[in-house]
Design a protein around this motif. Sequence first.
Motif, PDB file in Angstrom:
ATOM      1  N   CYS A  20       0.794  12.511  -1.812  1.00 44.97           N
ATOM      2  CA  CYS A  20      -0.506  12.124  -2.356  1.00 44.97           C
ATOM      3  C   CYS A  20      -1.283  11.322  -1.323  1.00 44.97           C
ATOM      4  N   LEU A  21      -2.574  11.125  -1.572  1.00 44.43           N
ATOM      5  CA  LEU A  21      -3.366  10.268  -0.721  1.00 44.43           C
ATOM      6  C   LEU A  21      -4.376   9.515  -1.566  1.00 44.43           C
TER       7      LEU A  21
ATOM      8  N   ILE B 269      -4.655  11.122  -5.300  1.00 42.20           N
ATOM      9  CA  ILE B 269      -4.680  12.556  -5.604  1.00 42.20           C
ATOM     10  C   ILE B 269      -3.602  13.280  -4.804  1.00 42.20           C
ATOM     11  N   PRO B 270      -3.128  14.430  -5.320  1.00 45.35           N
ATOM     12  CA  PRO B 270      -2.159  15.232  -4.557  1.00 45.35           C
ATOM     13  C   PRO B 270      -2.812  15.803  -3.293  1.00 45.35           C
TER      14      PRO B 270
ATOM     15  N   GLN C 104       0.827  -1.195   0.000  1.00 39.97           N
ATOM     16  CA  GLN C 104       0.000   0.000   0.000  1.00 39.97           C
ATOM     17  C   GLN C 104       0.868   1.254   0.000  1.00 39.97           C
ATOM     18  N   SER C 105       1.935   1.264   0.776  1.00 45.73           N
ATOM     19  CA  SER C 105       2.798   2.431   0.868  1.00 45.73           C
ATOM     20  C   SER C 105       3.397   2.770  -0.489  1.00 45.73           C
ATOM     21  N   LYS C 106       3.778   1.755  -1.255  1.00 46.38           N
ATOM     22  CA  LYS C 106       4.355   1.985  -2.579  1.00 46.38           C
ATOM     23  C   LYS C 106       3.309   2.478  -3.570  1.00 46.38           C
ATOM     24  N   ALA C 107       2.056   2.130  -3.355  1.00 47.58           N
ATOM     25  CA  ALA C 107       1.008   2.498  -4.290  1.00 47.58           C
ATOM     26  C   ALA C 107       0.649   3.978  -4.205  1.00 47.58           C
TER      27      ALA C 107
ATOM     28  N   HIS D 218      -0.612  19.755 -11.696  1.00 47.88           N
ATOM     29  CA  HIS D 218       0.171  18.569 -11.342  1.00 47.88           C
ATOM     30  C   HIS D 218      -0.755  17.487 -10.832  1.00 47.88           C
ATOM     31  N   SER D 219      -0.287  16.273 -10.877  1.00 43.52           N
ATOM     32  CA  SER D 219      -1.076  15.142 -10.398  1.00 43.52           C
ATOM     33  C   SER D 219      -0.144  14.072  -9.855  1.00 43.52           C
ATOM     34  N   CYS D 220      -0.729  13.029  -9.275  1.00 42.49           N
ATOM     35  CA  CYS D 220       0.072  11.929  -8.709  1.00 42.49           C
ATOM     36  C   CYS D 220       0.275  10.852  -9.751  1.00 42.49           C
TER      37      CYS D 220
END
Length: 97
Positions: free
Chosen positions: A27-28, A44-45, A19-22, A95-97
């Motif tokens: 971002c969240l 999303i950022p 999950q942490s890598k995803a 910008h985006s994630c």
Amino acid sequence: MGRYIALPSMDLDRRSSKQSKAVPKGCLAVKVGLEEEGQRRFVIPITYLSDPRFRRLLEEAQEVYGFRTPGPLRIPCSVDDFLHLKWLMEREHSHSC
């Protein structure tokens, strides 16, 4: 003065490494969707949290789901409406994630 939205607590130590890598830093993850259409996960950022339109969604989420919910932040709106809002915010924030 501005109002503050209480976000669910996130125990980072309890999340799996997968999950942490995803979810990239800054971002969240959120789950979006109405019950009848199912939910879809978005990353999303965190800068979106300060956008007044997104804050309205957070207020709605607080009313529907309360303060403590397991997993990603859940947003009670249609996926199509969220995609439109996300598109608007991406244009403005560039910008985006």
